[in-house]
Design an enzyme around this catalytic site. Structure first.
Site, short mmCIF file in Angstrom:
data_model
loop_
_atom_site.label_atom_id
_atom_site.label_comp_id
_atom_site.label_asym_id
_atom_site.label_seq_id
_atom_site.Cartn_x
_atom_site.Cartn_y
_atom_site.Cartn_z
N ASN A 44 1.08 -0.17 1.43
CA ASN A 44 1.77 -0.16 2.77
C ASN A 44 3.27 -0.47 2.93
O ASN A 44 3.87 -1.08 1.97
CB ASN A 44 1.21 -1.18 4.00
CG ASN A 44 0.99 -2.52 3.64
OD1 ASN A 44 1.22 -2.90 2.37
ND2 ASN A 44 0.92 -3.58 4.36
N GLU A 46 6.49 -0.85 5.37
CA GLU A 46 6.79 -1.31 6.92
C GLU A 46 8.06 -0.92 7.10
O GLU A 46 9.09 -0.59 6.27
CB GLU A 46 6.47 -2.80 7.07
CG GLU A 46 5.13 -3.06 6.95
CD GLU A 46 4.63 -4.48 7.12
OE1 GLU A 46 5.48 -5.26 7.23
OE2 GLU A 46 3.34 -4.89 7.26
N GLU A 57 -3.31 3.19 2.70
CA GLU A 57 -4.22 4.63 2.55
C GLU A 57 -3.45 5.78 2.84
O GLU A 57 -3.63 6.86 2.09
CB GLU A 57 -5.38 4.39 3.38
CG GLU A 57 -6.34 3.30 3.43
CD GLU A 57 -5.84 1.99 3.92
OE1 GLU A 57 -4.63 1.73 4.18
OE2 GLU A 57 -6.86 1.28 3.98
N CYS A 88 -8.18 0.80 8.63
CA CYS A 88 -7.94 0.82 10.04
C CYS A 88 -8.68 1.91 10.48
O CYS A 88 -8.86 2.87 9.80
CB CYS A 88 -6.40 0.58 10.32
SG CYS A 88 -5.49 2.09 10.27
N1 THU Z 1 -2.63 -2.02 6.71
C1 THU Z 1 -2.93 -1.24 5.63
O1 THU Z 1 -1.87 -0.77 4.77
N2 THU Z 1 -4.21 -0.47 5.50
C2 THU Z 1 -5.03 -0.93 6.51
O2 THU Z 1 -6.19 -0.22 6.43
C3 THU Z 1 -5.02 -2.05 7.39
C4 THU Z 1 -3.66 -2.57 7.64
C5 THU Z 1 -1.29 -2.65 6.75
C6 THU Z 1 -0.61 -2.24 7.91
C7 THU Z 1 0.58 -3.48 8.10
O3 THU Z 1 1.48 -3.02 7.03
C8 THU Z 1 -0.33 -4.39 7.39
O4 THU Z 1 -1.42 -4.14 6.66
C9 THU Z 1 -0.60 -5.67 8.50
O5 THU Z 1 -1.34 -4.78 9.68
#
Ligand code: THU
Length: 140
Positions: A44, A46, A57, A88
């Site tokens: 991820n 941000e 993902e 998610c």
């Molecule tokens: N996050 C993911 O990378 N994948 C998921 O399926 C769920 C959430 C990340 C998004 C954000 O950077 C952090 O987790 C907290 O929500």
């Protein structure tokens, strides 16, 4: 030669350590086994403008497509701050674009026993290109 779940989970854990998560402090790594047998990873990423953040993902799918692969044979998602980090809702749809419903999804945490599910279990009654006129213009 397909990667075994452990190999996929380890790849997801390694890339999780590279996540850019200064805001949530919630690193996630994803590893996709492509149809040709290669593993594609993403973390991820941000952003100070929070909605511009990208899930692990989605990052892994971008890497996979950039490598010329469009079929997912297995998925691993690893996070360390929860027992299991299920994808998610948006990422379930993203995975379903490239994976059959029976594609295994391994939800891992370092040092813990992974939970196993499937893309179809995560996203039943998925919207797909089948619903589009002509199966989606240009869809393969
Ligand atoms: N996050 C993911 O990378 N994948 C998921 O399926 C769920 C959430 C990340 C998004 C954000 O950077 C952090 O987790 C907290 O929500």
């Amino acid at each position: 030669m397909p990667a075994d779940p452990q190999e996929l989970l380890e790849a997801a854990e390694r890339v999780m350590r590279r996540a850019h998560v200064p805001y949530s402090r919630f690193p996630v790594g994803a590893a996709l086994l492509g149809g040709a047998g290669a593993i594609h990873v993403g973390a991820n990423v941000e952003n100070a403008a929070y909605p511009q953040s990208q899930c692990a993902e989605a990052s892994a799918i971008g890497a996979m497509v950039a490598a010329g692969e469009t079929r997912i044979a297995a998925v691993a998602v690893v996070a360390e701050r929860v027992e299991h980090c299920p994808p998610c809702g948006g990422c379930r749809q993203r995975l379903a674009e490239f994976a059959a419903p029976d594609t295994p999804v391994y939800l891992g945490r370092p040092g813990a026993v992974p939970r196993v599910t499937t893309v179809g279990e995560l996203l039943p009654l998925a919207f797909s290109a089948d619903a589009l006129p002509g199966g989606g213009a240009g869809a393969e």
